[in-house]
Motif scaffolding. Structure first.
Motif, mmCIF file in Angstrom:
data_model
loop_
_atom_site.group_PDB
_atom_site.id
_atom_site.type_symbol
_atom_site.label_atom_id
_atom_site.label_comp_id
_atom_site.label_asym_id
_atom_site.label_seq_id
_atom_site.Cartn_x
_atom_site.Cartn_y
_atom_site.Cartn_z
ATOM 1 N N PRO A 142 -23.908 -5.767 -20.291
ATOM 2 C CA PRO A 142 -24.361 -4.604 -19.665
ATOM 3 C C PRO A 142 -24.130 -4.548 -18.040
ATOM 4 C CG PRO A 142 -25.867 -5.131 -21.493
ATOM 5 C CD PRO A 142 -24.858 -6.330 -21.308
ATOM 6 N N LEU A 143 -24.473 -5.917 -17.510
ATOM 7 C CA LEU A 143 -24.085 -5.978 -16.103
ATOM 8 C C LEU A 143 -22.551 -5.831 -15.601
ATOM 9 C CD1 LEU A 143 -26.323 -8.814 -14.730
ATOM 10 C CD2 LEU A 143 -26.948 -6.331 -15.105
ATOM 11 N N ASP A 144 -21.724 -6.373 -16.841
ATOM 12 C CA ASP A 144 -20.370 -6.274 -16.502
ATOM 13 C C ASP A 144 -19.898 -4.865 -16.431
ATOM 14 O OD1 ASP A 144 -19.368 -8.936 -16.575
ATOM 15 O OD2 ASP A 144 -19.690 -8.914 -18.860
ATOM 16 N N ILE A 145 -20.398 -3.913 -17.292
ATOM 17 C CA ILE A 145 -20.095 -2.766 -17.568
ATOM 18 C C ILE A 145 -20.471 -1.809 -16.050
ATOM 19 C CG2 ILE A 145 -20.405 -0.454 -18.687
ATOM 20 C CD1 ILE A 145 -18.743 -2.241 -20.368
ATOM 21 N N LEU A 146 -21.835 -2.085 -15.642
ATOM 22 C CA LEU A 146 -22.735 -1.501 -14.641
ATOM 23 C C LEU A 146 -21.684 -1.872 -13.465
ATOM 24 C CD1 LEU A 146 -25.980 -1.772 -15.492
ATOM 25 C CD2 LEU A 146 -24.680 0.570 -15.263
ATOM 26 N N ALA A 147 -21.015 -3.008 -13.424
ATOM 27 C CA ALA A 147 -20.420 -3.459 -12.091
ATOM 28 C C ALA A 147 -19.111 -2.718 -11.975
ATOM 29 C CB ALA A 147 -20.340 -5.036 -12.089
ATOM 30 N N GLY A 148 -18.432 -2.740 -13.339
ATOM 31 C CA GLY A 148 -17.242 -2.094 -13.415
ATOM 32 C C GLY A 148 -17.372 -0.599 -13.032
ATOM 33 N N ILE A 149 -18.428 0.056 -13.491
ATOM 34 C CA ILE A 149 -18.538 1.578 -13.207
ATOM 35 C C ILE A 149 -18.666 1.788 -11.766
ATOM 36 C CG2 ILE A 149 -20.240 3.426 -13.448
ATOM 37 C CD1 ILE A 149 -20.768 2.637 -16.251
ATOM 38 N N LEU A 150 -19.537 0.760 -11.157
ATOM 39 C CA LEU A 150 -19.677 0.904 -9.645
ATOM 40 C C LEU A 150 -18.331 0.800 -8.931
ATOM 41 C CD1 LEU A 150 -21.456 0.969 -7.081
ATOM 42 C CD2 LEU A 150 -22.014 -1.588 -7.378
ATOM 43 N N ARG A 151 -17.638 -0.184 -9.199
ATOM 44 C CA ARG A 151 -16.397 -0.413 -8.505
ATOM 45 C C ARG A 151 -15.404 0.806 -8.546
ATOM 46 N NH1 ARG A 151 -13.869 -6.239 -8.338
ATOM 47 N NH2 ARG A 151 -16.069 -7.531 -8.290
ATOM 48 N N THR A 152 -15.484 1.497 -9.821
ATOM 49 C CA THR A 152 -14.721 2.561 -10.025
ATOM 50 C C THR A 152 -15.133 3.765 -9.300
ATOM 51 O OG1 THR A 152 -14.369 1.835 -12.369
ATOM 52 C CG2 THR A 152 -13.833 4.144 -11.955
ATOM 53 N N VAL A 153 -16.290 4.295 -9.449
ATOM 54 C CA VAL A 153 -16.694 5.330 -8.714
ATOM 55 C C VAL A 153 -16.771 5.252 -6.992
ATOM 56 C CG1 VAL A 153 -18.379 6.210 -10.518
ATOM 57 C CG2 VAL A 153 -19.309 4.604 -8.767
ATOM 58 N N SER A 154 -16.740 3.727 -6.696
ATOM 59 C CA SER A 154 -16.600 3.642 -5.264
ATOM 60 C C SER A 154 -14.995 3.867 -5.137
ATOM 61 C CB SER A 154 -17.035 2.102 -4.997
ATOM 62 O OG SER A 154 -18.224 1.739 -5.209
ATOM 63 N N GLN A 155 -14.139 3.542 -5.719
ATOM 64 C CA GLN A 155 -12.919 3.912 -5.279
ATOM 65 C C GLN A 155 -12.718 5.298 -5.447
ATOM 66 O OE1 GLN A 155 -9.476 1.908 -6.613
ATOM 67 N NE2 GLN A 155 -10.491 0.169 -7.700
ATOM 68 N N LEU A 156 -13.170 6.018 -6.419
ATOM 69 C CA LEU A 156 -12.855 7.613 -6.531
ATOM 70 C C LEU A 156 -13.578 8.050 -5.353
ATOM 71 C CD1 LEU A 156 -13.823 7.923 -10.437
ATOM 72 C CD2 LEU A 156 -11.752 8.448 -9.439
ATOM 73 N N GLU A 157 -14.684 7.778 -4.855
ATOM 74 C CA GLU A 157 -15.454 8.426 -3.686
ATOM 75 C C GLU A 157 -14.537 8.330 -2.626
ATOM 76 O OE1 GLU A 157 -18.236 10.268 -3.302
ATOM 77 O OE2 GLU A 157 -18.847 10.348 -5.514
ATOM 78 N N LYS A 158 -13.900 7.055 -2.242
ATOM 79 C CA LYS A 158 -12.904 6.988 -1.230
ATOM 80 C C LYS A 158 -11.614 7.520 -1.421
ATOM 81 C CE LYS A 158 -15.404 2.646 -0.487
ATOM 82 N NZ LYS A 158 -15.332 0.949 -0.463
ATOM 83 N N GLY A 159 -11.266 8.076 -2.627
ATOM 84 C CA GLY A 159 -9.948 8.536 -2.732
ATOM 85 C C GLY A 159 -8.867 7.333 -3.168
ATOM 86 N N GLU A 160 -9.299 6.263 -3.368
ATOM 87 C CA GLU A 160 -8.567 4.956 -3.916
ATOM 88 C C GLU A 160 -8.068 4.934 -5.021
ATOM 89 O OE1 GLU A 160 -10.608 1.628 -2.212
ATOM 90 O OE2 GLU A 160 -10.436 2.263 0.046
ATOM 91 N N HIS A 161 -7.241 4.210 -5.356
ATOM 92 C CA HIS A 161 -6.724 4.130 -7.094
ATOM 93 C C HIS A 161 -5.959 2.664 -6.982
ATOM 94 C CE1 HIS A 161 -3.761 6.696 -4.743
ATOM 95 N NE2 HIS A 161 -2.989 5.996 -5.468
ATOM 96 N N VAL A 162 -6.807 1.702 -6.991
ATOM 97 C CA VAL A 162 -6.086 0.336 -7.146
ATOM 98 C C VAL A 162 -6.631 -0.442 -8.570
ATOM 99 C CG1 VAL A 162 -5.660 0.217 -4.545
ATOM 100 C CG2 VAL A 162 -7.660 -0.815 -5.605
ATOM 101 N N VAL A 163 -5.940 -1.553 -8.798
ATOM 102 C CA VAL A 163 -6.469 -2.434 -9.807
ATOM 103 C C VAL A 163 -7.342 -3.514 -9.214
ATOM 104 C CG1 VAL A 163 -5.779 -4.007 -11.725
ATOM 105 C CG2 VAL A 163 -4.454 -1.957 -11.064
ATOM 106 N N GLU A 164 -8.516 -3.452 -9.621
ATOM 107 C CA GLU A 164 -9.690 -4.419 -9.378
ATOM 108 C C GLU A 164 -9.974 -5.337 -10.512
ATOM 109 O OE1 GLU A 164 -12.912 -3.801 -6.763
ATOM 110 O OE2 GLU A 164 -12.190 -1.705 -6.788
ATOM 111 N N ASN A 165 -10.205 -6.713 -10.493
ATOM 112 C CA ASN A 165 -10.666 -7.661 -11.442
ATOM 113 C C ASN A 165 -12.045 -7.687 -11.251
ATOM 114 O OD1 ASN A 165 -10.990 -9.594 -13.484
ATOM 115 N ND2 ASN A 165 -9.381 -10.996 -12.514
ATOM 116 N N ALA A 166 -12.840 -7.155 -12.161
ATOM 117 C CA ALA A 166 -14.147 -7.487 -12.005
ATOM 118 C C ALA A 166 -14.557 -8.530 -13.253
ATOM 119 C CB ALA A 166 -15.098 -6.100 -12.211
ATOM 120 N N TYR A 167 -13.896 -9.229 -13.852
ATOM 121 C CA TYR A 167 -14.036 -10.044 -14.842
ATOM 122 C C TYR A 167 -13.353 -11.657 -14.525
ATOM 123 C CZ TYR A 167 -15.038 -10.864 -19.908
ATOM 124 O OH TYR A 167 -15.405 -11.355 -21.048
ATOM 125 N N GLN A 168 -13.507 -11.948 -13.523
ATOM 126 C CA GLN A 168 -12.761 -13.071 -12.956
ATOM 127 C C GLN A 168 -12.982 -14.230 -13.639
ATOM 128 O OE1 GLN A 168 -12.839 -13.346 -8.750
ATOM 129 N NE2 GLN A 168 -11.844 -11.379 -8.254
#
Length: 372
Positions: free
Chosen positions: A222-248
């Motif tokens: 669950p925390l993995d998924i929520l952290a991934g969603i947070l990173r994704t919407v943060s990029q979308l809100e900023k108009g960014e589109h890069v690859v992030e590794n949230a599962y290091q």
């Protein structure tokens, strides 16, 4: 219980949900690629905790679900032949073919066995030299390396009565096909962490740049998924589109070099049909020419088998993210885990199975009344 209890902490989950709400200012639609992620989202109600207008679209990342009907029919044809021991993981036995499944073959006298590793099937071949032993090799990049290793070992040890029925598919071409669809609503992706633990992240930056979508490599708790969603919407809100590794803790950018080398030796890329979706160019693997003698399609001459998908089952639309499972009129009535119309209701990673287990009351009212 490392990485299970720690990554299911409700207090930390609540804080991540608060951060997501504080970040989002407009509607967004993102797709989790993996069926394991879908089950976590639905089981824990993660999508229902998100801000209004933020939608999780369930992707085609269930290996059982996307195995095409014609490959299931090939498996059934091979398993029914005398002198064959057909080995498979258990979740494939109830996947319906054109008229029956592997359980039916077994009940009719076929030697169908559940194994827990392809190497188990290779041992069966060693123990039964007078039988042809076939392993049903399906899945994404995650399960491909052990299947490749098993074929490599069969050749190295000179075990002639072993073969592999291959239906391996690759995630990056599927993402590309989804983004090219005229009906696509996806604005960002949660990429499957276990796939990237094998292949790394090198194929994703080009996709993120070409289609303008953030891609966040994400785990399965669950925390993995929520952290991934947070990173994704943060990029979308900023108009960014890069690859992030949230599962290091599991994924390195280079992936697993040994596994990738084994894949490059044993397999070669090929066009592959996806159940309910259709043909996606260069989206799969097949055995390379060097290992072709271990290809069950050639050995049993079943390459020409074709099949038509059910007109009633809407699993293809589910796999493409066009509908949610409960929006199908057959859901929970004529289609249940006991009597499935499609693989998405059978598989432990299927979206329909997740909704049946955790949200079956969302079935359309008219479907419930007509289904008894």
């Amino acid at each position: 219980m490392k990485y299970l209890e720690e990554f299911s902490d409700p207090v930390l989950a609540g804080k991540l949900v608060e951060q997501i709400h504080a970040t989002v200012t407009k509607p967004w639609a993102m797709m989790e690629v993996c069926g394991g992620q879908t089950h976590t989202i639905v089981r824990h109600g993660i999508d229902q905790l998100l801000p209004d207008g933020v939608e999780m679209i369930h992707g085609p990342g269930c290996p059982v679900c996307v195995t095409p009907l014609e490959v299931i029919d090939k498996a059934l044809e091979i398993a029914a032949q005398p002198g064959v021991i057909f080995c498979s993981f258990g979740d494939m036995l109830r996947v319906p073919g054109s008229g029956r499944d592997l359980f039916r073959i077994k009940s009719e006298g076929g030697d169908v066995r559940v194994v827990y590793s392809p190497l188990d099937a290779l041992r069966v071949a060693q123990q039964n030299p007078d039988k042809e032993v076939v392993f049903f090799g399906i899945g994404f990049e995650t399960t491909a390396p052990p299947n490749a290793m098993t074929v490599y070992q069969a050749k190295k040890l000179g075990i002639p009565n072993f073969s592999l029925l291959v239906s391996h598919v690759r995630v990056p071409p599927a993402i590309e096909a989804i983004m090219q669809s005229p009906s696509c609503r996806v604005q960002g992706f949660l990429a499957a962490g276990h796939v990237c633990s094998v292949m790394g992240t090198s194929e994703y930056p080009e996709l993120a740049e070409r289609y303008g979508v953030p891609i966040v490599v994400t785990g399965f708790e669950p925390l993995d998924i929520l952290a991934g969603i947070l990173r994704t919407v943060s990029q979308l809100e900023k108009g960014e589109h890069v690859v992030e590794n949230a599962y290091q803790r599991a994924v390195r950018d280079e992936g697993n070099p040994a596994a990738k080398a084994m894949l490059a030796d044993v397999f070669e890329t090929t066009d592959r049909a996806w159940r309910g979706i259709g043909m996606i160019p260069r989206s799969g693997w097949r055995l390379s020419e060097r290992y072709r003698e271990y290809d069950a399609e050639y050995r049993f001459q079943v390459r020409d088998i074709v099949a038509e998908e059910s007109a009633v089952c809407r699993s293809g639309e589910v796999l493409q993210g066009l509908i949610k499972p409960h929006e199908c009129s057959a859901f929970g009535t004529v289609c249940t885990p006991r009597n499935p119309l499609g693989a998405t209701m059978v598989s432990s990673e299927g979206a329909c199975a997740a909704y049946y287990l955790y949200r079956r009351l969302e079935a359309p009212a008219e479907a419930v009344t007509t289904g008894g």
